[in-house]
Design an enzyme around this catalytic site. Sequence first.
Site, PDB file in Angstrom:
ATOM      1  N   CYS A 119       0.812  -1.225   0.000  1.00  0.00           N
ATOM      2  CA  CYS A 119       0.000   0.000   0.000  1.00  0.00           C
ATOM      3  C   CYS A 119       0.839   1.266   0.000  1.00  0.00           C
ATOM      4  CB  CYS A 119      -0.953   0.020   1.190  1.00  0.00           C
ATOM      5  SG  CYS A 119      -2.040  -1.397   1.264  1.00  0.00           S
ATOM      6  N   HIS A 241      -2.881   7.485   2.406  1.00  0.00           N
ATOM      7  CA  HIS A 241      -3.396   6.180   1.977  1.00  0.00           C
ATOM      8  C   HIS A 241      -4.729   5.966   2.685  1.00  0.00           C
ATOM      9  CE1 HIS A 241      -3.998   2.034   1.248  1.00  0.00           C
ATOM     10  NE2 HIS A 241      -3.587   1.622   2.427  1.00  0.00           N
ATOM     11  N   ASN A 271     -10.263   0.571   0.716  1.00  0.00           N
ATOM     12  CA  ASN A 271      -8.795   0.564   0.621  1.00  0.00           C
ATOM     13  C   ASN A 271      -8.392  -0.070  -0.720  1.00  0.00           C
ATOM     14  OD1 ASN A 271      -6.073  -0.058   0.792  1.00  0.00           O
ATOM     15  ND2 ASN A 271      -6.162  -0.803   2.887  1.00  0.00           N
TER      16      ASN A 271
HETATM   17  O1  UT7 Z   1      -3.458  -0.987   3.809  1.00  0.00           O
HETATM   18  C1  UT7 Z   1      -3.243  -1.644   5.050  1.00  0.00           C
HETATM   19  C2  UT7 Z   1      -4.382  -2.604   5.282  1.00  0.00           C
HETATM   20  N1  UT7 Z   1      -4.824  -2.834   6.595  1.00  0.00           N
HETATM   21  C3  UT7 Z   1      -5.348  -1.926   7.446  1.00  0.00           C
HETATM   22  O2  UT7 Z   1      -5.323  -0.759   7.235  1.00  0.00           O
HETATM   23  C4  UT7 Z   1      -6.003  -2.467   8.691  1.00  0.00           C
HETATM   24  C5  UT7 Z   1      -5.913  -1.538   9.875  1.00  0.00           C
HETATM   25  N2  UT7 Z   1      -6.860  -1.974  10.880  1.00  0.00           N
HETATM   26  C6  UT7 Z   1      -8.141  -1.605  10.870  1.00  0.00           C
HETATM   27  O3  UT7 Z   1      -8.569  -0.837  10.019  1.00  0.00           O
HETATM   28  C7  UT7 Z   1      -9.036  -2.117  11.979  1.00  0.00           C
HETATM   29  O4  UT7 Z   1      -8.260  -2.821  12.918  1.00  0.00           O
HETATM   30  C8  UT7 Z   1     -10.185  -3.034  11.438  1.00  0.00           C
HETATM   31  C9  UT7 Z   1     -11.211  -2.197  10.681  1.00  0.00           C
HETATM   32  C10 UT7 Z   1      -9.641  -4.114  10.542  1.00  0.00           C
HETATM   33  C11 UT7 Z   1     -10.913  -3.683  12.603  1.00  0.00           C
HETATM   34  O5  UT7 Z   1     -11.412  -2.699  13.491  1.00  0.00           O
HETATM   35  P1  UT7 Z   1     -11.153  -2.828  15.073  1.00  0.00           P
HETATM   36  O6  UT7 Z   1     -11.879  -1.715  15.699  1.00  0.00           O
HETATM   37  O7  UT7 Z   1      -9.680  -2.924  15.268  1.00  0.00           O
HETATM   38  O8  UT7 Z   1     -11.877  -4.189  15.393  1.00  0.00           O
HETATM   39  P2  UT7 Z   1     -11.269  -5.523  16.010  1.00  0.00           P
HETATM   40  O9  UT7 Z   1     -10.456  -6.269  15.009  1.00  0.00           O
HETATM   41  O10 UT7 Z   1     -10.641  -5.217  17.334  1.00  0.00           O
HETATM   42  O11 UT7 Z   1     -12.592  -6.354  16.275  1.00  0.00           O
HETATM   43  C12 UT7 Z   1     -13.601  -5.906  17.200  1.00  0.00           C
HETATM   44  C13 UT7 Z   1     -14.794  -6.826  17.081  1.00  0.00           C
HETATM   45  C14 UT7 Z   1     -14.417  -8.302  17.161  1.00  0.00           C
HETATM   46  O12 UT7 Z   1     -15.442  -8.968  17.893  1.00  0.00           O
HETATM   47  P3  UT7 Z   1     -15.232  -9.369  19.434  1.00  0.00           P
HETATM   48  O13 UT7 Z   1     -14.034 -10.275  19.429  1.00  0.00           O
HETATM   49  O14 UT7 Z   1     -14.978  -8.078  20.140  1.00  0.00           O
HETATM   50  O15 UT7 Z   1     -16.532 -10.017  19.767  1.00  0.00           O
HETATM   51  C15 UT7 Z   1     -14.460  -8.760  15.725  1.00  0.00           C
HETATM   52  O16 UT7 Z   1     -14.748 -10.129  15.582  1.00  0.00           O
HETATM   53  O17 UT7 Z   1     -15.448  -6.645  15.833  1.00  0.00           O
HETATM   54  C16 UT7 Z   1     -15.597  -7.926  15.178  1.00  0.00           C
HETATM   55  N3  UT7 Z   1     -15.559  -7.718  13.745  1.00  0.00           N
HETATM   56  C17 UT7 Z   1     -16.642  -7.430  13.019  1.00  0.00           C
HETATM   57  N4  UT7 Z   1     -17.931  -7.266  13.341  1.00  0.00           N
HETATM   58  C18 UT7 Z   1     -18.786  -6.955  12.373  1.00  0.00           C
HETATM   59  C19 UT7 Z   1     -14.465  -7.747  12.926  1.00  0.00           C
HETATM   60  N5  UT7 Z   1     -14.843  -7.490  11.667  1.00  0.00           N
HETATM   61  C20 UT7 Z   1     -16.182  -7.283  11.698  1.00  0.00           C
HETATM   62  C21 UT7 Z   1     -17.128  -6.952  10.719  1.00  0.00           C
HETATM   63  N6  UT7 Z   1     -18.425  -6.803  11.093  1.00  0.00           N
HETATM   64  N7  UT7 Z   1     -16.811  -6.783   9.424  1.00  0.00           N
END
Ligand code: UT7
Length: 314
Positions: A119, A241, A271
């Site tokens: 990226c 980005h 993204n």
């Molecule tokens: O170009 C580089 C590419 N990568 C990135 O930029 C990724 C950077 N990271 C992020 O943008 C964020 O970490 C995410 C958007 C991927 C995730 O957001 P978060 O606030 O960090 O969520 P999390 O991974 O801590 O998950 C929180 C909860 C979890 O449930 P529990 O364990 O708390 O019950 C996940 O299972 O949200 C759940 N979850 C979802 N729920 C509904 C994860 N994905 C989803 C979803 N819909 N799509």
Amino acid sequence: MKTRFLNNVKIVSTGHYVPSGVLSNEDLEKIVDTSDEWIYSRTGIKTRRIANGEKTSDMAYLAALDAINKAGYEASRIDLILVATCTGDYRAPSVACRVQALLGLSERDVACFDVNAACSGFVYASSVASQMLNGGRYSSALVIGAETLSLYTDYEDRGTCVLFGDGAGAMILESTNEYKPADFYLSAKGELDLSIVINDKIAMDGRKIYQFAVRVFEESIQKIMLDNGLGKEDIAVIIPHQANLRIIEKAAELLNIDIEKFYINIEKYGNTSAASIPIAFDEYMSAAPRQENKKVIFVGFGAGLTWGAAMLTL
Ligand code: UT7
């Protein structure tokens, strides 16, 4: 001490292309256990574009054509084509060579290759192009970021499939005698335990990437500003980005820079990896009056881990 020579490059034109297929949060609700509310509040994304048979090189070519047409540019002047991508059509040849052919430039002397810094690719490719233009041998560089991430997205993994989309953006740079300083800061921290990887499918540790991204956004912008003696008032726009709206907002807050200085279009495209900066830059250039001699800052991060920032002069 090593003397640092600033590059001098002119931004001649920009363009972009996104496929017409739209994948909305509501569409994703039917595929995985997610909701529009969760996706939008955690990422800022509403829709993304998905290629339907178009290859990365097709999108790269159409973005290039847009840049060429907008400026009425004589394509035969291009003597360097760089494509930032990690989703090329083939392992070889490069997307850049395909673009050369699609532009009808195959009989001309053009250096063509791809740059893979995930990226961060467009920041890296802009730097390579600028150094080559300043080296004296080349005079017109077509720099593209193009990705077909949908081919590698696991639509059974709600943690990643809501994030990614397809598209391409392009920028034409020329060597110039005008005073148009440019500077680039590139870095990487190679990992053995991969926190983000694109192999058959994209896999990542979202939380780890999130924290890393906020830190390197802040540090990279700070560094490029400090190294070039820039104040906030010197900057026309920061093109980050587009990975997550919250990452951009947090970095803006830490830098104490008004969020309005950041161009943000993640809501529409998600993204698009190396394509996100040039797509956003073209949208900005098409919408805003050109603030001659003000600075544009690109800032990116991605798999590797890689990151960096670029400063160009309008
Ligand atoms: O170009 C580089 C590419 N990568 C990135 O930029 C990724 C950077 N990271 C992020 O943008 C964020 O970490 C995410 C958007 C991927 C995730 O957001 P978060 O606030 O960090 O969520 P999390 O991974 O801590 O998950 C929180 C909860 C979890 O449930 P529990 O364990 O708390 O019950 C996940 O299972 O949200 C759940 N979850 C979802 N729920 C509904 C994860 N994905 C989803 C979803 N819909 N799509």
